[in-house]
Design a protein around this motif. Sequence first.
Motif, mmCIF file in Angstrom:
data_model
loop_
_atom_site.group_PDB
_atom_site.id
_atom_site.type_symbol
_atom_site.label_atom_id
_atom_site.label_comp_id
_atom_site.label_asym_id
_atom_site.label_seq_id
_atom_site.Cartn_x
_atom_site.Cartn_y
_atom_site.Cartn_z
ATOM 1 N N ARG A 10 100.296 36.042 52.765
ATOM 2 C CA ARG A 10 101.698 35.704 52.965
ATOM 3 C C ARG A 10 102.281 35.171 51.677
ATOM 4 N N ARG A 11 103.456 35.611 51.348
ATOM 5 C CA ARG A 11 104.175 35.072 50.202
ATOM 6 C C ARG A 11 105.481 34.500 50.720
ATOM 7 N N GLN A 12 105.797 33.297 50.282
ATOM 8 C CA GLN A 12 107.013 32.664 50.741
ATOM 9 C C GLN A 12 107.723 32.038 49.563
ATOM 10 N N ARG A 13 108.958 31.731 49.776
ATOM 11 C CA ARG A 13 109.746 31.114 48.723
ATOM 12 C C ARG A 13 110.683 30.114 49.367
ATOM 13 N N THR A 14 110.841 28.968 48.748
ATOM 14 C CA THR A 14 111.810 27.990 49.193
ATOM 15 C C THR A 14 112.915 27.973 48.151
ATOM 16 N N ARG A 15 114.149 28.108 48.611
ATOM 17 C CA ARG A 15 115.293 28.186 47.704
ATOM 18 C C ARG A 15 116.286 27.101 48.102
ATOM 19 N N VAL A 16 116.942 26.516 47.114
ATOM 20 C CA VAL A 16 117.950 25.497 47.366
ATOM 21 C C VAL A 16 119.245 25.945 46.722
ATOM 22 N N VAL A 17 120.326 25.929 47.499
ATOM 23 C CA VAL A 17 121.650 26.244 46.972
ATOM 24 C C VAL A 17 122.554 25.069 47.302
ATOM 25 N N ILE A 18 123.186 24.490 46.284
ATOM 26 C CA ILE A 18 124.101 23.382 46.493
ATOM 27 C C ILE A 18 125.483 23.809 46.058
ATOM 28 N N THR A 19 126.444 23.664 46.957
ATOM 29 C CA THR A 19 127.822 23.971 46.616
ATOM 30 C C THR A 19 128.662 22.737 46.880
ATOM 31 N N PRO A 20 129.598 22.436 46.006
ATOM 32 C CA PRO A 20 130.396 21.228 46.160
ATOM 33 C C PRO A 20 131.469 21.411 47.219
ATOM 34 N N ALA A 34 128.664 17.483 48.992
ATOM 35 C CA ALA A 34 128.236 18.848 48.695
ATOM 36 C C ALA A 34 127.497 19.410 49.900
ATOM 37 N N ALA A 35 127.554 20.725 50.053
ATOM 38 C CA ALA A 35 126.748 21.414 51.052
ATOM 39 C C ALA A 35 125.434 21.794 50.388
ATOM 40 N N ALA A 36 124.338 21.387 50.978
ATOM 41 C CA ALA A 36 123.014 21.732 50.459
ATOM 42 C C ALA A 36 122.369 22.689 51.458
ATOM 43 N N GLU A 37 122.171 23.928 51.048
ATOM 44 C CA GLU A 37 121.548 24.925 51.905
ATOM 45 C C GLU A 37 120.099 25.108 51.473
ATOM 46 N N LEU A 38 119.188 24.743 52.353
ATOM 47 C CA LEU A 38 117.764 24.855 52.081
ATOM 48 C C LEU A 38 117.274 26.107 52.788
ATOM 49 N N THR A 39 116.740 27.059 52.036
ATOM 50 C CA THR A 39 116.360 28.343 52.611
ATOM 51 C C THR A 39 114.880 28.616 52.428
ATOM 52 N N PHE A 40 114.240 28.951 53.527
ATOM 53 C CA PHE A 40 112.871 29.457 53.517
ATOM 54 C C PHE A 40 112.962 30.968 53.632
ATOM 55 N N LYS A 41 112.204 31.682 52.794
ATOM 56 C CA LYS A 41 112.150 33.134 52.888
ATOM 57 C C LYS A 41 110.702 33.582 52.767
ATOM 58 N N ASN A 42 110.250 34.343 53.749
ATOM 59 C CA ASN A 42 108.926 34.939 53.676
ATOM 60 C C ASN A 42 109.067 36.265 52.940
#
Length: 159
Positions: A10-20, A34-42
């Motif tokens: 399994r390969r996964q990635r955690t990504r963080v996107v912050i928008t004001p 700010a909006a902080a979007e925490l994304t898990f992606k397999n």
Amino acid sequence: MGPSLCTAGRRQRTRVVITPGGPGGGARTAGETAAAELTFKNNGPAWLGNLGSGDPVAEVRLIVPQGTKVTGVPSDCYPRTLGGGYYPNRTGAPRYDCDLRYWVLEDTERTFAFSVRVDTVVPGATGAVSIHPAFGEFGEYPFGFDPDLTNNKAVLTVN
């Protein structure tokens, strides 16, 4: 019952996107939200699931940066102390653990949207976003089926 896994890693990635709240990059001054979007992606090719128990396969963890306060929390995220103990309020905790479902397909992507307010500008303050087993701590009970643990965490910078 343990996770039901396909045979590939399994390969996964955690990504963080912050928008004001407004234009021009992440929140930088006291009082900004700010909006902080925490994304898990397999990233596949494997999938996993706790098909027998229905327990979450993992948790996405947010460690809140110093000087900030979480003011909006997704319904499937739970406030914790830094050490993982009970935290009495829904907002303002130093850590949040967010449950993934009991299955993760080879192309699953899941985003948890938080609102974060800058209370005090702390230059260089960072938090973290990471993925952990639903039971046990990262490193103590790591994902033995994941060939690359280096993409299971990300730094969260607000200032």
